[in-house]
Design an enzyme around this catalytic site. Structure first.
Site, PDB file in Angstrom:
ATOM      1  CE  LYS A 114     -25.376  21.966 -30.389  1.00  0.00           C
ATOM      2  NZ  LYS A 114     -24.500  23.202 -30.878  1.00  0.00           N
TER       3      LYS A 114
ATOM      4  CD  GLN B 177     -28.184  29.319 -27.067  1.00  0.00           C
ATOM      5  OE1 GLN B 177     -27.423  30.041 -27.229  1.00  0.00           O
ATOM      6  NE2 GLN B 177     -28.676  28.220 -27.671  1.00  0.00           N
TER       7      GLN B 177
ATOM      8  CE  LYS C 141     -31.495  31.332 -27.715  1.00  0.00           C
ATOM      9  NZ  LYS C 141     -30.907  32.179 -28.711  1.00  0.00           N
TER      10      LYS C 141
ATOM     11  CE  LYS D 266     -23.049  32.509 -28.023  1.00  0.00           C
ATOM     12  NZ  LYS D 266     -24.574  32.191 -28.798  1.00  0.00           N
TER      13      LYS D 266
ATOM     14  N   GLY E 122     -21.672  27.875 -34.026  1.00  0.00           N
ATOM     15  CA  GLY E 122     -21.385  29.711 -34.120  1.00  0.00           C
ATOM     16  C   GLY E 122     -21.982  30.799 -33.703  1.00  0.00           C
ATOM     17  CG  ASP E 123     -22.995  34.323 -31.498  1.00  0.00           C
ATOM     18  OD1 ASP E 123     -25.080  33.770 -31.400  1.00  0.00           O
ATOM     19  OD2 ASP E 123     -22.408  34.981 -30.921  1.00  0.00           O
TER      20      ASP E 123
ATOM     21  CB  THR F  53     -30.394  31.568 -36.513  1.00  0.00           C
ATOM     22  OG1 THR F  53     -30.198  30.110 -36.016  1.00  0.00           O
ATOM     23  CG2 THR F  53     -30.537  32.348 -35.452  1.00  0.00           C
TER      24      THR F  53
ATOM     25  CG  ASN G 219     -26.071  32.209 -40.696  1.00  0.00           C
ATOM     26  OD1 ASN G 219     -27.087  32.636 -39.868  1.00  0.00           O
ATOM     27  ND2 ASN G 219     -25.421  31.343 -41.036  1.00  0.00           N
TER      28      ASN G 219
ATOM     29  CB  SER H 225     -26.835  23.421 -33.479  1.00  0.00           C
ATOM     30  OG  SER H 225     -26.225  23.816 -33.863  1.00  0.00           O
TER      31      SER H 225
HETATM   32  P1  NDP Z   1     -22.603  37.244 -38.129  1.00  0.00           P
HETATM   33  O1  NDP Z   1     -21.132  37.352 -37.991  1.00  0.00           O
HETATM   34  O2  NDP Z   1     -23.130  36.861 -39.110  1.00  0.00           O
HETATM   35  O3  NDP Z   1     -23.717  39.140 -37.611  1.00  0.00           O
HETATM   36  C1  NDP Z   1     -23.484  39.896 -37.249  1.00  0.00           C
HETATM   37  C2  NDP Z   1     -23.659  41.327 -37.949  1.00  0.00           C
HETATM   38  O4  NDP Z   1     -23.864  42.212 -36.769  1.00  0.00           O
HETATM   39  C3  NDP Z   1     -22.607  41.657 -38.798  1.00  0.00           C
HETATM   40  O5  NDP Z   1     -24.074  42.537 -39.627  1.00  0.00           O
HETATM   41  C4  NDP Z   1     -22.481  42.658 -38.118  1.00  0.00           C
HETATM   42  O6  NDP Z   1     -22.057  43.788 -39.182  1.00  0.00           O
HETATM   43  C5  NDP Z   1     -23.177  43.322 -37.094  1.00  0.00           C
HETATM   44  N1  NDP Z   1     -22.629  43.970 -35.716  1.00  0.00           N
HETATM   45  C6  NDP Z   1     -22.088  42.786 -35.155  1.00  0.00           C
HETATM   46  N2  NDP Z   1     -21.830  43.527 -33.874  1.00  0.00           N
HETATM   47  C7  NDP Z   1     -22.857  44.532 -34.421  1.00  0.00           C
HETATM   48  C8  NDP Z   1     -22.113  46.049 -33.497  1.00  0.00           C
HETATM   49  N3  NDP Z   1     -21.930  46.420 -32.337  1.00  0.00           N
HETATM   50  N4  NDP Z   1     -22.603  47.372 -33.286  1.00  0.00           N
HETATM   51  C9  NDP Z   1     -23.911  46.788 -35.160  1.00  0.00           C
HETATM   52  N5  NDP Z   1     -23.801  45.779 -35.608  1.00  0.00           N
HETATM   53  C10 NDP Z   1     -22.821  44.700 -35.624  1.00  0.00           C
HETATM   54  O7  NDP Z   1     -23.509  37.530 -36.690  1.00  0.00           O
HETATM   55  P2  NDP Z   1     -24.974  36.506 -36.856  1.00  0.00           P
HETATM   56  O8  NDP Z   1     -25.951  36.719 -38.009  1.00  0.00           O
HETATM   57  O9  NDP Z   1     -24.302  34.556 -36.699  1.00  0.00           O
HETATM   58  O10 NDP Z   1     -25.429  36.579 -35.472  1.00  0.00           O
HETATM   59  C11 NDP Z   1     -26.330  38.009 -34.938  1.00  0.00           C
HETATM   60  C12 NDP Z   1     -27.550  38.152 -34.095  1.00  0.00           C
HETATM   61  O11 NDP Z   1     -28.002  36.612 -34.575  1.00  0.00           O
HETATM   62  C13 NDP Z   1     -25.977  37.817 -32.498  1.00  0.00           C
HETATM   63  O12 NDP Z   1     -27.038  38.015 -31.447  1.00  0.00           O
HETATM   64  C14 NDP Z   1     -25.983  36.491 -32.126  1.00  0.00           C
HETATM   65  O13 NDP Z   1     -25.925  36.088 -31.240  1.00  0.00           O
HETATM   66  C15 NDP Z   1     -27.773  36.187 -32.853  1.00  0.00           C
HETATM   67  N6  NDP Z   1     -27.400  34.479 -33.198  1.00  0.00           N
HETATM   68  C16 NDP Z   1     -26.893  34.297 -34.258  1.00  0.00           C
HETATM   69  C17 NDP Z   1     -27.654  32.444 -34.272  1.00  0.00           C
HETATM   70  C18 NDP Z   1     -26.770  31.920 -35.048  1.00  0.00           C
HETATM   71  O14 NDP Z   1     -26.500  30.551 -36.241  1.00  0.00           O
HETATM   72  N7  NDP Z   1     -26.077  32.534 -36.535  1.00  0.00           N
HETATM   73  C19 NDP Z   1     -28.844  32.073 -33.364  1.00  0.00           C
HETATM   74  C20 NDP Z   1     -29.161  32.422 -32.174  1.00  0.00           C
HETATM   75  C21 NDP Z   1     -28.910  34.106 -32.309  1.00  0.00           C
HETATM   76  P3  NDP Z   1     -20.211  44.127 -39.204  1.00  0.00           P
HETATM   77  O15 NDP Z   1     -20.334  43.071 -40.190  1.00  0.00           O
HETATM   78  O16 NDP Z   1     -19.873  45.616 -39.723  1.00  0.00           O
HETATM   79  O17 NDP Z   1     -19.474  43.791 -37.867  1.00  0.00           O
END
Ligand code: NDP
Length: 464
Positions: free
Chosen positions: A103, A124, A127, A139, A178-179, A222, A254, A397
């Protein structure tokens, strides 16, 4: 071992452990840097457990845990809006299924490579173990960049990606979610293609839109979970709760968005958000509705924020403090890095501590560099590491998998209550484990030890 007494590695043992970690890597493979960063943190911090119980060494648990069960790498050919063929690379890293089906999320981002996915898959495992639910670690993703693509192109890519991925997944085998770059829209297209290929309507993906099998609360899980975790951590550490406190958040995806939403619900004041181009600092509090519109409807840069709120400050990346991120230089009570890995450096950590920050909780995966974490711990502030604090998404999830298997739908309130209980339980378990192994207040070691123990014990019981 005697409770409350840390078994620390002496210099010779530390050197041996580092040599061992080095021996596993190909020095020419830069892609693996982030994976080894994560692995080293875990292996060094589980020492109090590993050295106190010979069964882990006797069963070669470390050697077995750091190698994925298998990695699939495949070509994804898809048609763009001009009917031109495009080619990307897809991956699925199935890391460990000692506790349940593999997962873990799918990430679509140009920076995706095997090393990044190995790091995320490894994290993961622990976690998922911390949630207490029956799920293994994995992943996947692709170097495809959804930014600037039309809906048609995203659908075309997702269909092509699933034409390969479907061979390796299944509701009892591997259940992706998703991620970064993969939200409800992408999960919908992926699910649609899976269904066409297999004719099976089953819970093979989580994070689905609610109207065809998704769980209520999954999008929020999250971000909400990160805040629930923080409230519990503050309570355990006898600190004031978040109510009426200024908070800084990075990201605008997200996780960030829902962390901000929950902070408002608790009466806190989140004043920042960011994207890959810059940071918004709005001292009156981030305009959540505008943020949703910019990032989830229009999908544009945060620079647009200032058009509606000229009094808010927009700081482009080019104006960030040297070696740091603008969000962490704004005084706050609690900080929430929620964008991406290594986005909070030692420079940032020093600024946060200097400005009176009391707690840092990781919403993103590994957003703080090892030097930053070390600085936080040295400074005695509360630090909630990602693998514990952001486990709410995967926990819900798993609740989605249960609902799919039972053909049931739970209410928003029921899922939210379950999430809160799970996050508080994770936090308490991590704090108690840290205390038990002589590292009271160290949530990094507590999380690594508690997660490792659950997986390792299952691996031993299941044999080779
Ligand atoms: P999203 O794609 O929804 O958002 C990612 C955010 O981070 C956007 O604001 C994006 O900016 C910014 N971003 C991405 N890459 C970079 C970078 N290299 N430098 C600066 N800003 C960056 O992703 P999530 O919110 O889902 O995920 C965010 C983090 O949380 C990740 O590390 C993910 O692995 C982790 N996570 C997510 C989960 C989930 O349920 N979604 C669960 C557990 C962990 P821009 O819009 O400009 O691309």
């Amino acid at each position: 071992m005697s409770k409350g007494k840390a078994i620390r590695m002496d210099e010779k043992e530390l050197e041996k452990a580092r040599e061992y970690i080095k021996s596993l890597r190909n020095p020419n493979c830069k892609e693996d840097d982030v994976f080894f960063q994560a692995m080293e943190e875990v292996l060094l911090s589980i020492a109090p457990l590993y050295l106190s119980d010979p069964k882990y060494q006797a069963n070669a648990i470390v050697q077995r845990l750091v190698v994925p069960d298998r990695i699939f790498k495949f070509k994804v050919e898809w048609l763009d809006r001009n009917n031109k063929i495009q080619v990307n690379t897809g991956y699925r890293v199935q890391f460990n299924n000692a506790l349940g089906p593999y997962k873990g999320g799918l990430r679509f981002h140009p920076t995706v490579n095997e090393g990044v996915l190995k790091f995320l898959g490894f994290e993961q495992i622990l976690k998922n173990a911390l949630t207490g639910l029956p799920i293994g670690g994995a992943k996947g993703g692709s170097d495809f960049d959804p930014k600037g693509k039309t809906d048609f192109e995203v659908m075309s890519f997702c269909s092509a990606f699933m034409r390969e991925l479907h061979k390796y997944i299944g509701p009892r085998i591997d259940v992706p979610a998703g991620d970064i770059g993969v939200g409800a829209r992408e999960i919908g297209y992926l699910f649609g293609e899976y269904k066409k290929i297999t004719s099976a309507y089953e819970g093979v993906l989580t994070g689905k839109p609610f109207f065809f099998g998704g769980s209520l609360m999954r999008p929020e899980a999250t971000g909400y979970g990160v805040v629930y975790f923080t409230e519990k951590m503050l309570e355990i550490e006898n600190k004031e709760p978040l109510k009426e406190k200024v908070c800084t958040v990075s990201g605008s995806g997200n996780v960030a968005l829902h962390a901000i939403e929950k902070l408002y619900q608790l009466g806190a004041l989140p004043v920042t958000c960011s994207d890959s181009k810059g940071t918004v600092y709005d001292p009156r509090g981030v305009d959540l509705e505008l943020l949703k519109e910019l990032k989830f409807v229009k999908r544009v840069s945060l620079q647009e924020y200032s058009k509606k709120h000229p009094e808010a400050k927009y700081i482009p990346v080019s104006d960030y403090p040297k070696g740091g991120h603008a969000a962490w230089h704004i005084p706050c009570y609690a900080a929430f890095p929620c964008a991406t890995q290594n986005e909070l450096t030692e420079t940032d950590a020093k600024a946060l501590v200097k400005n009176g920050c009391v707690s840092v909780t990781e919403g993103a995966n590994m957003p703080s560099t090892p030097e930053a974490i070390h600085y936080f711990q040295k400074s005695g502030i509360c630090f909630g590491p990602a693998k514990a604090a952001n486990a709410g998404g995967v926990a819900v999830s798993a609740l989605e998998m249960s609902q799919n298997a039972q053909m049931m739908r739970w209410s928003f309130e029921k899922v939210d209550a379950e999430l809160k209980t799970i996050m508080e339980h994770i936090c308490t378990n991590v704090a108690q484990t840290a205390e038990e192994y002589g590292v009271k207040g160290n949530y990094v070691d507590g999380a690594n030890i508690a997660g490792f123990k659950r997986v390792a014990d299952a691996m031993i019981a299941e044999g080779i």
